[in-house]
Scaffold this motif. Structure first.
Motif, PDB file in Angstrom:
ATOM      1  N   SER A 107       0.826  -1.216   0.000  1.00 39.04           N
ATOM      2  CA  SER A 107       0.000   0.000   0.000  1.00 39.04           C
ATOM      3  C   SER A 107       0.857   1.262   0.000  1.00 39.04           C
ATOM      4  N   ALA A 108       2.146   1.138   0.319  1.00 39.55           N
ATOM      5  CA  ALA A 108       3.059   2.283   0.319  1.00 39.55           C
ATOM      6  C   ALA A 108       3.706   2.507  -1.048  1.00 39.55           C
ATOM      7  N   TYR A 109       3.222   1.816  -2.053  1.00 41.70           N
ATOM      8  CA  TYR A 109       3.797   1.841  -3.403  1.00 41.70           C
ATOM      9  C   TYR A 109       4.066   3.256  -3.915  1.00 41.70           C
ATOM     10  N   TRP A 110       3.116   4.161  -3.756  1.00 42.27           N
ATOM     11  CA  TRP A 110       3.249   5.500  -4.337  1.00 42.27           C
ATOM     12  C   TRP A 110       4.192   6.397  -3.556  1.00 42.27           C
ATOM     13  N   LYS A 111       4.691   5.956  -2.419  1.00 43.35           N
ATOM     14  CA  LYS A 111       5.553   6.795  -1.597  1.00 43.35           C
ATOM     15  C   LYS A 111       7.004   6.775  -2.044  1.00 43.35           C
ATOM     16  N   LEU A 112       7.332   5.924  -2.988  1.00 44.51           N
ATOM     17  CA  LEU A 112       8.701   5.799  -3.467  1.00 44.51           C
ATOM     18  C   LEU A 112       8.799   6.284  -4.910  1.00 44.51           C
ATOM     19  N   ALA A 113       9.628   7.275  -5.150  1.00 46.09           N
ATOM     20  CA  ALA A 113       9.858   7.757  -6.512  1.00 46.09           C
ATOM     21  C   ALA A 113      11.012   6.994  -7.143  1.00 46.09           C
ATOM     22  N   GLN A 114      10.888   6.711  -8.447  1.00 40.44           N
ATOM     23  CA  GLN A 114      11.952   6.068  -9.206  1.00 40.44           C
ATOM     24  C   GLN A 114      12.080   6.770 -10.548  1.00 40.44           C
ATOM     25  N   ASP A 115      12.985   7.741 -10.614  1.00 42.52           N
ATOM     26  CA  ASP A 115      13.162   8.524 -11.831  1.00 42.52           C
ATOM     27  C   ASP A 115      14.061   7.789 -12.825  1.00 42.52           C
ATOM     28  N   PRO A 116      13.968   8.125 -14.107  1.00 43.75           N
ATOM     29  CA  PRO A 116      14.848   7.488 -15.092  1.00 43.75           C
ATOM     30  C   PRO A 116      16.318   7.651 -14.709  1.00 43.75           C
ATOM     31  N   CYS A 117      17.026   6.533 -14.630  1.00 40.23           N
ATOM     32  CA  CYS A 117      18.447   6.470 -14.284  1.00 40.23           C
ATOM     33  C   CYS A 117      18.749   7.037 -12.898  1.00 40.23           C
ATOM     34  N   GLY A 118      17.724   7.158 -12.033  1.00 42.55           N
ATOM     35  CA  GLY A 118      17.991   7.448 -10.631  1.00 42.55           C
ATOM     36  C   GLY A 118      18.661   6.239  -9.999  1.00 42.55           C
ATOM     37  N   LEU A 119      19.487   6.475  -8.993  1.00 39.49           N
ATOM     38  CA  LEU A 119      20.300   5.400  -8.422  1.00 39.49           C
ATOM     39  C   LEU A 119      20.022   5.253  -6.927  1.00 39.49           C
ATOM     40  N   SER A 120      19.851   4.008  -6.494  1.00 33.22           N
ATOM     41  CA  SER A 120      19.692   3.683  -5.079  1.00 33.22           C
ATOM     42  C   SER A 120      20.760   2.668  -4.684  1.00 33.22           C
ATOM     43  N   GLU A 121      21.265   2.787  -3.457  1.00 31.52           N
ATOM     44  CA  GLU A 121      22.274   1.861  -2.948  1.00 31.52           C
ATOM     45  C   GLU A 121      21.716   1.136  -1.732  1.00 31.52           C
ATOM     46  N   ILE A 122      21.711  -0.187  -1.789  1.00 32.82           N
ATOM     47  CA  ILE A 122      21.211  -1.008  -0.690  1.00 32.82           C
ATOM     48  C   ILE A 122      22.251  -2.064  -0.361  1.00 32.82           C
ATOM     49  N   GLU A 123      22.558  -2.209   0.918  1.00 35.06           N
ATOM     50  CA  GLU A 123      23.491  -3.242   1.372  1.00 35.06           C
ATOM     51  C   GLU A 123      22.730  -4.278   2.189  1.00 35.06           C
ATOM     52  N   ILE A 124      22.992  -5.557   1.911  1.00 31.12           N
ATOM     53  CA  ILE A 124      22.322  -6.657   2.605  1.00 31.12           C
ATOM     54  C   ILE A 124      23.385  -7.561   3.215  1.00 31.12           C
ATOM     55  N   SER A 125      23.346  -7.705   4.530  1.00 31.34           N
ATOM     56  CA  SER A 125      24.324  -8.562   5.198  1.00 31.34           C
ATOM     57  C   SER A 125      23.947 -10.025   5.012  1.00 31.34           C
ATOM     58  N   GLY A 126      24.888 -10.912   5.354  1.00 32.97           N
ATOM     59  CA  GLY A 126      24.612 -12.333   5.254  1.00 32.97           C
ATOM     60  C   GLY A 126      23.467 -12.768   6.145  1.00 32.97           C
ATOM     61  N   ALA A 127      23.229 -12.007   7.217  1.00 33.07           N
ATOM     62  CA  ALA A 127      22.127 -12.327   8.132  1.00 33.07           C
ATOM     63  C   ALA A 127      20.805 -11.714   7.680  1.00 33.07           C
ATOM     64  N   GLY A 128      20.841 -10.989   6.575  1.00 32.02           N
ATOM     65  CA  GLY A 128      19.615 -10.403   6.051  1.00 32.02           C
ATOM     66  C   GLY A 128      19.330  -8.991   6.520  1.00 32.02           C
ATOM     67  N   ASP A 129      20.261  -8.380   7.258  1.00 32.05           N
ATOM     68  CA  ASP A 129      20.077  -6.993   7.682  1.00 32.05           C
ATOM     69  C   ASP A 129      20.245  -6.078   6.470  1.00 32.05           C
ATOM     70  N   VAL A 130      19.354  -5.103   6.343  1.00 34.14           N
ATOM     71  CA  VAL A 130      19.345  -4.213   5.180  1.00 34.14           C
ATOM     72  C   VAL A 130      19.707  -2.792   5.609  1.00 34.14           C
ATOM     73  N   ARG A 131      20.617  -2.194   4.873  1.00 33.34           N
ATOM     74  CA  ARG A 131      20.981  -0.794   5.093  1.00 33.34           C
ATOM     75  C   ARG A 131      20.872  -0.054   3.771  1.00 33.34           C
ATOM     76  N   VAL A 132      20.113   1.037   3.769  1.00 29.54           N
ATOM     77  CA  VAL A 132      19.937   1.848   2.562  1.00 29.54           C
ATOM     78  C   VAL A 132      20.876   3.048   2.641  1.00 29.54           C
ATOM     79  N   GLY A 133      21.762   3.162   1.675  1.00 29.48           N
ATOM     80  CA  GLY A 133      22.683   4.292   1.636  1.00 29.48           C
ATOM     81  C   GLY A 133      22.012   5.549   1.112  1.00 29.48           C
ATOM     82  N   PHE A 134      21.327   5.410  -0.022  1.00 31.03           N
ATOM     83  CA  PHE A 134      20.569   6.526  -0.594  1.00 31.03           C
ATOM     84  C   PHE A 134      19.528   5.968  -1.548  1.00 31.03           C
ATOM     85  N   LEU A 135      18.521   6.791  -1.844  1.00 25.40           N
ATOM     86  CA  LEU A 135      17.412   6.382  -2.697  1.00 25.40           C
ATOM     87  C   LEU A 135      17.220   7.366  -3.846  1.00 25.40           C
ATOM     88  N   ASN A 136      17.084   6.836  -5.050  1.00 20.95           N
ATOM     89  CA  ASN A 136      16.702   7.623  -6.229  1.00 20.95           C
ATOM     90  C   ASN A 136      17.551   8.884  -6.393  1.00 20.95           C
TER      91      ASN A 136
END
Length: 206
Positions: free
Chosen positions: A168-197
């Motif tokens: 339901s939060a679908y519209w809250k995230l913008a994704q522009d053409p060639c926008g870049l997001s960085e996400i890191e996922i540890s082996g234990a599944g922990d997620v860290r977002v560096g930046f979005l779009n």
């Protein structure tokens, strides 16, 4: 730790004014090609990705190829990154659909997780496909950097899963053409977002 560099393809016709592009094959415009080159320069200048995975749509393949070539690696297609199937709405303008199917269009804008496009997919279908792509990346690139080149809807679905957010939060995230997001996922599944779009690399491209 797996690092995912998530991006969308470059500019194509049908973004403004908005159309339900979906599975329609649309080439990158001159603007889109310039965006892809700027994206490739940024990625190659900061990271050393080991793989690039793209949607099977040409707009993603071409964008991913530009990145892969500048990084000296190969790009591969992953079916899970394919754009959403809008069914009967494909290539219709938003205005046309809003006039002809006002209730369904309103549902798409207000509760997108409850809609299935007539003759097409639902967001739940997209989540299932993109989850397969995530599993592949984590299984085969456990300590590497990977570039994923997808679409607006597909990237939103990926991010909602990674951020543990409801559809339901679908519209809250913008994704522009060639926008870049960085996400890191540890082996234990922990997620860290560096930046979005982030689109800072596209400054000056008209």
């Amino acid at each position: 730790m797996t690092r995912i560099l998530l991006t969308r393809h470059g500019h194509v016709d049908g973004i403004r004014p908005a159309r339900f592009r979906g599975r329609a094959e649309l080439p990158l415009t001159a603007r889109g090609l310039a965006q892809a080159d700027a994206l490739a320069r940024r990625i190659a200048g900061r990271w050393k990705p080991s793989a690039v995975y793209t949607s099977a749509m040409q707009r993603c393949i071409v964008t991913g190829r530009r990145v892969a070539e500048m990084c000296g690696i190969r790009a591969s297609v992953h079916g899970g990154l394919g754009d959403i199937d809008y069914g009967a709405w494909q290539m219709r303008t938003h205005e046309e659909v809003a006039q002809e199917a006002p209730d369904a269009y309103r549902l798409w804008r207000q509760a997108p997780h409850l809609l299935r496009f007539p003759g097409g997919e639902s967001l739940q279908d997209v989540v299932a496909r993109t989850a397969d792509a995530l599993r592949l990346v984590m299984a085969q690139h456990g300590s590497e950097t990977v570039v994923l080149v997808g679409h607006d809807s597909v990237n939103r679905a990926l991010l909602l899963q990674l951020l543990d957010q409801p559809l339901s939060a679908y519209w809250k995230l913008a994704q522009d053409p060639c926008g870049l997001s960085e996400i890191e996922i540890s082996g234990a599944g922990d997620v860290r977002v560096g930046f979005l779009n982030d689109t800072s690399h596209l400054e000056g491209i008209v």
